[in-house]
Design an enzyme around this catalytic site. Structure first.
Site, PDB file in Angstrom:
ATOM      1  N   ASN A 102       1.188  -1.287   0.107  1.00  0.00           N
ATOM      2  CA  ASN A 102       0.209   0.118  -0.301  1.00  0.00           C
ATOM      3  C   ASN A 102       0.846   1.079   0.688  1.00  0.00           C
ATOM      4  OD1 ASN A 102       0.098  -0.343   3.287  1.00  0.00           O
ATOM      5  ND2 ASN A 102      -0.814   0.453   3.904  1.00  0.00           N
ATOM      6  N   LYS A 113      12.057  -8.925   0.702  1.00  0.00           N
ATOM      7  CA  LYS A 113      11.530  -9.326   0.033  1.00  0.00           C
ATOM      8  C   LYS A 113       9.964  -8.252   0.114  1.00  0.00           C
ATOM      9  CE  LYS A 113       7.756 -11.710  -0.659  1.00  0.00           C
ATOM     10  NZ  LYS A 113       7.111 -11.460  -1.097  1.00  0.00           N
ATOM     11  N   PRO A 114       9.712  -7.481  -1.428  1.00  0.00           N
ATOM     12  CA  PRO A 114       8.480  -6.395  -1.423  1.00  0.00           C
ATOM     13  C   PRO A 114       7.257  -7.421  -2.045  1.00  0.00           C
ATOM     14  CG  PRO A 114       9.829  -7.086  -3.245  1.00  0.00           C
ATOM     15  CD  PRO A 114      10.690  -7.530  -2.192  1.00  0.00           C
ATOM     16  N   SER A 148      -0.431  -7.097   7.054  1.00  0.00           N
ATOM     17  CA  SER A 148      -1.643  -7.790   8.211  1.00  0.00           C
ATOM     18  C   SER A 148      -0.772  -8.563   9.259  1.00  0.00           C
ATOM     19  CB  SER A 148      -1.872  -8.714   7.244  1.00  0.00           C
ATOM     20  OG  SER A 148      -1.362  -9.938   7.229  1.00  0.00           O
ATOM     21  N   GLU A 206       5.003  -4.571  12.036  1.00  0.00           N
ATOM     22  CA  GLU A 206       4.127  -3.436  12.027  1.00  0.00           C
ATOM     23  C   GLU A 206       3.500  -4.369  11.141  1.00  0.00           C
ATOM     24  OE1 GLU A 206       4.913  -0.367  12.550  1.00  0.00           O
ATOM     25  OE2 GLU A 206       7.290  -0.190  12.819  1.00  0.00           O
ATOM     26  N   CYS A 228      -2.232   2.425   6.754  1.00  0.00           N
ATOM     27  CA  CYS A 228      -2.651   1.425   7.636  1.00  0.00           C
ATOM     28  C   CYS A 228      -2.961   2.639   9.332  1.00  0.00           C
ATOM     29  CB  CYS A 228      -0.700   0.950   8.241  1.00  0.00           C
ATOM     30  SG  CYS A 228       0.840   1.811   7.491  1.00  0.00           S
TER      31      CYS A 228
HETATM   32  P1  NAD Z   1       0.085  -8.922   4.157  1.00  0.00           P
HETATM   33  O1  NAD Z   1       0.443  -9.193   4.754  1.00  0.00           O
HETATM   34  O2  NAD Z   1      -0.596  -9.777   2.988  1.00  0.00           O
HETATM   35  O3  NAD Z   1       1.334  -9.482   2.865  1.00  0.00           O
HETATM   36  C1  NAD Z   1       2.463  -8.496   3.327  1.00  0.00           C
HETATM   37  C2  NAD Z   1       4.015  -8.980   3.102  1.00  0.00           C
HETATM   38  O4  NAD Z   1       4.160 -10.318   3.539  1.00  0.00           O
HETATM   39  C3  NAD Z   1       3.770  -9.229   1.622  1.00  0.00           C
HETATM   40  O5  NAD Z   1       4.947  -9.013   1.198  1.00  0.00           O
HETATM   41  C4  NAD Z   1       3.932 -10.803   1.516  1.00  0.00           C
HETATM   42  O6  NAD Z   1       3.930 -11.198   0.484  1.00  0.00           O
HETATM   43  C5  NAD Z   1       4.458 -11.398   2.910  1.00  0.00           C
HETATM   44  N1  NAD Z   1       4.012 -12.322   3.476  1.00  0.00           N
HETATM   45  C6  NAD Z   1       2.602 -13.092   3.012  1.00  0.00           C
HETATM   46  N2  NAD Z   1       3.033 -14.400   3.845  1.00  0.00           N
HETATM   47  C7  NAD Z   1       3.920 -14.524   4.058  1.00  0.00           C
HETATM   48  C8  NAD Z   1       4.780 -15.951   5.581  1.00  0.00           C
HETATM   49  N3  NAD Z   1       3.746 -17.021   5.340  1.00  0.00           N
HETATM   50  N4  NAD Z   1       5.859 -15.556   5.909  1.00  0.00           N
HETATM   51  C9  NAD Z   1       6.321 -14.364   5.172  1.00  0.00           C
HETATM   52  N5  NAD Z   1       5.788 -13.005   4.414  1.00  0.00           N
HETATM   53  C10 NAD Z   1       4.866 -13.692   3.906  1.00  0.00           C
HETATM   54  O7  NAD Z   1       0.026  -7.957   3.511  1.00  0.00           O
HETATM   55  P2  NAD Z   1      -0.353  -6.493   2.690  1.00  0.00           P
HETATM   56  O8  NAD Z   1      -1.713  -7.083   2.076  1.00  0.00           O
HETATM   57  O9  NAD Z   1       0.552  -6.814   2.295  1.00  0.00           O
HETATM   58  O10 NAD Z   1      -0.080  -5.214   3.629  1.00  0.00           O
HETATM   59  C11 NAD Z   1      -1.791  -4.896   4.188  1.00  0.00           C
HETATM   60  C12 NAD Z   1      -1.212  -4.736   5.390  1.00  0.00           C
HETATM   61  O11 NAD Z   1      -0.511  -4.211   5.982  1.00  0.00           O
HETATM   62  C13 NAD Z   1      -2.416  -3.856   5.878  1.00  0.00           C
HETATM   63  O12 NAD Z   1      -3.283  -4.494   7.419  1.00  0.00           O
HETATM   64  C14 NAD Z   1      -1.929  -2.746   6.551  1.00  0.00           C
HETATM   65  O13 NAD Z   1      -2.573  -1.904   7.937  1.00  0.00           O
HETATM   66  C15 NAD Z   1      -0.687  -3.037   7.439  1.00  0.00           C
HETATM   67  N6  NAD Z   1       0.276  -2.254   7.156  1.00  0.00           N
HETATM   68  C16 NAD Z   1       0.435  -1.998   8.040  1.00  0.00           C
HETATM   69  C17 NAD Z   1       1.425  -0.778   8.507  1.00  0.00           C
HETATM   70  C18 NAD Z   1       2.520  -0.255   9.449  1.00  0.00           C
HETATM   71  O14 NAD Z   1       3.163   0.626   9.496  1.00  0.00           O
HETATM   72  N7  NAD Z   1       1.744  -0.453  10.721  1.00  0.00           N
HETATM   73  C19 NAD Z   1       2.383  -0.319   7.042  1.00  0.00           C
HETATM   74  C20 NAD Z   1       1.760  -0.582   5.516  1.00  0.00           C
HETATM   75  C21 NAD Z   1       0.755  -1.411   6.093  1.00  0.00           C
END
Ligand code: NAD
Length: 505
Positions: free
Chosen positions: A150, A173-174, A225, A246, A280
């Site tokens: 995001n 890892k993006p 998440s 985070e 977020c």
């Molecule tokens: P997500 O949890 O689906 O994915 C985040 C990352 O984790 C991705 O790179 C994904 O490939 C990786 N991932 C997925 N499964 C994994 C596993 N089993 N092991 C290791 N890595 C894995 O989140 P998203 O949809 O990319 O992002 C949105 C979420 O991020 C929202 O909940 C948002 O609030 C949160 N967010 C928080 C902050 C903050 O600073 N607190 C900032 C931005 C976004």
């Protein structure tokens, strides 16, 4: 091409590449490798070697490299904004704003690392008056960073830039939705350090992220998440690898009866709708003092007129980046309406195939998912409250605790202090994110650990304490030669120092 399940990829299960797609129209933006466990381990091994060189450079040289990178990012801002715009769907101008804030952070981390982390004298205390004591903060080695889509520049760079400034190498890892952005960041940094693998990127899906968690890294900084955060922690636990999490939020904006309603409405609208609500630290709930509720609603409704999400190049609202989120947004809206919420704008029909139109609901029951869970869409729930006590109580009633905002002329800071969250802006919205000296992170379900500011630098280090004996102690205690006389003297001294009833007041 069709998107499969939760991923943006249209590849077969055995494929070793995946595609990033433009969420506004489904166009392929790029094709990227899926890094295997062996690929990730190899990247970490390269990083470990590079980390030695990078640490040995010292603060000044590292700062100069980071500041050069900052200049490269600045001069090519339009290029990076374009990739982000195409991969996330966010307006080009929003992508630029995000990068501008990131540039500030890179510069701050580079310029402040030595002051925050370099050796500092500390007082040794009366019992150890013969000692000269210092504390310094050493890099951990290799830091793994896993990022979301995001804010694909700002969010991961909050870890990457601070970890690099502290002297670590980074393997990033993006998100699978924004691999092109991640690649661009690592490539430009690598140019600056003449090809040394100090900051590498590994692209892929969740499995690649998992491989990074279990690799030979010294810390893992995760943003995403909460559900994935739990998997990350479990994977990292295997090697006792420390983590920063985070995670998501359900931030509120509180409006007191003495607030500037025009400004509060403007902030709530932008906090809730910008980036199509996929922030977020976005505003998801608004609690307004009942004495000014109607005036506030009139103001925000007027300001929201004409705000639309579409694929027009000048549009202020883009698509929903992750297709599966559309279902969640719709379920939250439907649940709130079924429980008796008023629809002021948008509603169930606002959720389309790629875009969601701005939706404002009022009088939403506090047990609705639109109040309790992260919606991550351009929706606002606005509820009246009898007092600021009630506003704080309701704000603090969710498990999340990321950020928030308060609008009040007289009591803003007092109210902010009572909100259980990592960051609060008073009479502005998400201002803390653009202030590099302020730590960024949450509590409870929003995670733990801090990026940004001095705390964010220290997060990627370990404290190293050194104490040097300057002269012989008056009373040598750490010896088997210590006798009853010495024990008696110690008892007298410690009683003199601490036996009295004196307190701070
Ligand atoms: P997500 O949890 O689906 O994915 C985040 C990352 O984790 C991705 O790179 C994904 O490939 C990786 N991932 C997925 N499964 C994994 C596993 N089993 N092991 C290791 N890595 C894995 O989140 P998203 O949809 O990319 O992002 C949105 C979420 O991020 C929202 O909940 C948002 O609030 C949160 N967010 C928080 C902050 C903050 O600073 N607190 C900032 C931005 C976004």
């Amino acid at each position: 091409m069709t998107a499969t399940m939760d991923t943006p990829t249209g590849t077969t299960p055995a494929a070793s590449t995946f595609e990033s797609l433009n969420p506004a129209n489904g166009d392929v933006v790029g094709v990227h490798p899926i890094a295997s466990k062996a690929d990730v381990d190899a990247a970490v091994a390269r990083a470990r070697e590079a980390a030695e060189w990078w640490e040995a450079l010292g603060f000044d040289d590292r700062a100069n490299h980071l500041l050069t990178w900052r200049s490269v990012v600045t001069r090519r801002i339009a290029q990076l904004a374009d990739i982000s715009h195409r991969e996330t769907g966010k307006p080009h101008s929003d992508a630029q704003l995000e990068i501008a804030m990131t540039i500030e952070h890179i510069a701050w981390a580079a310029k402040h690392a030595e002051k925050v982390l370099g050796p500092q004298k500390v007082k040794s205390g009366l019992l150890a008056a013969n000692q000269a004591s210092t504390v310094e903060y050493k890099p951990l080695g290799v830091v793994g960073v896993i990022g979301p889509w995001n804010y694909p520049v700002f969010t991961p760079c909050g870890s990457i830039a601070y970890a690099l400034a502290a002297g670590n190498a980074v393997v990033f890892k993006p998100s699978e939705y924004t691999p092109g952005v991640g690649r661009w960041l690592a490539d430009t940094f690598t140019e600056v350090v003449h090809g040394r693998p100090v900051f590498q990127v590994v692209t892929g899906l969740g499995e690649t992220g998992n491989a990074l968690c279990t690799a030979d890294i010294d810390k893992l900084a995760f943003t995403g998440s909460g559900a994935t955060g739990k998997k990350v922690m479990a994977a990292c636990a295997v090697n006792l690898t420390p983590v920063i999490i985070e995670a998501g939020g359900k931030d509120s904006l509180i409006v007191d009866e003495d607030a500037d309603l025009e400004k509060a409405a403007e902030a709530a609208l932008w906090g809730g709708m910008s980036n199509a609500g996929q922030t977020c630290i976005g505003t998801e709930r608004v609690y307004v003092h009942e004495n000014v509720f109607d005036s506030f609603m009139a103001e925000i409704t007027e300001q929201a007129q004409g705000l639309r999400a579409d694929a027009h190049p000048e549009s202020k609202l883009g698509p929903i980046t992750m297709p599966k989120q559309l279902g969640i947004i719709k379920r939250h809206i439907d649940d709130a309406i079924a429980k008796g919420a008023n629809v002021v704008m948008g509603g169930s029909d606002a959720v389309g195939e790629r875009f969601v139109q701005p939706t404002i609901l009022t009088h939403v029951p506090e047990d609705s998912t639109a109040i309790t869970d992260e919606t991550f869409g351009p929706t606002l729930v606005i509820n009246p409250v009898k007092s600021m006590d009630e506003a704080v109580e309701l704000t603090n009633a969710t498990d999340y605790g990321l950020a928030g905002a308060v609008f009040s002329k007289k009591h803003g800071v007092d109210i902010a202090r009572r909100v259980r969250s990592g960051m609060t802006s008073v009479n502005s919205i998400i201002a803390f994110a653009g202030i590099p000296a302020l730590p960024f992170g949450g509590v409870g379900g929003s995670g733990f650990g801090r990026i940004h500011g001095p705390d964010g630098l220290k997060e990627f280090t370990y404290a190293k304490s050194i104490t040097r004996q300057k002269f012989k102690p008056v009373l040598l205690l750490t010896t088997f030669r210590r006798d009853a006389k010495a024990d008696g003297k110690l008892a007298t001294i410690i009683t003199l120092l601490h036996g009295g009833k004196k307190t701070l007041k």
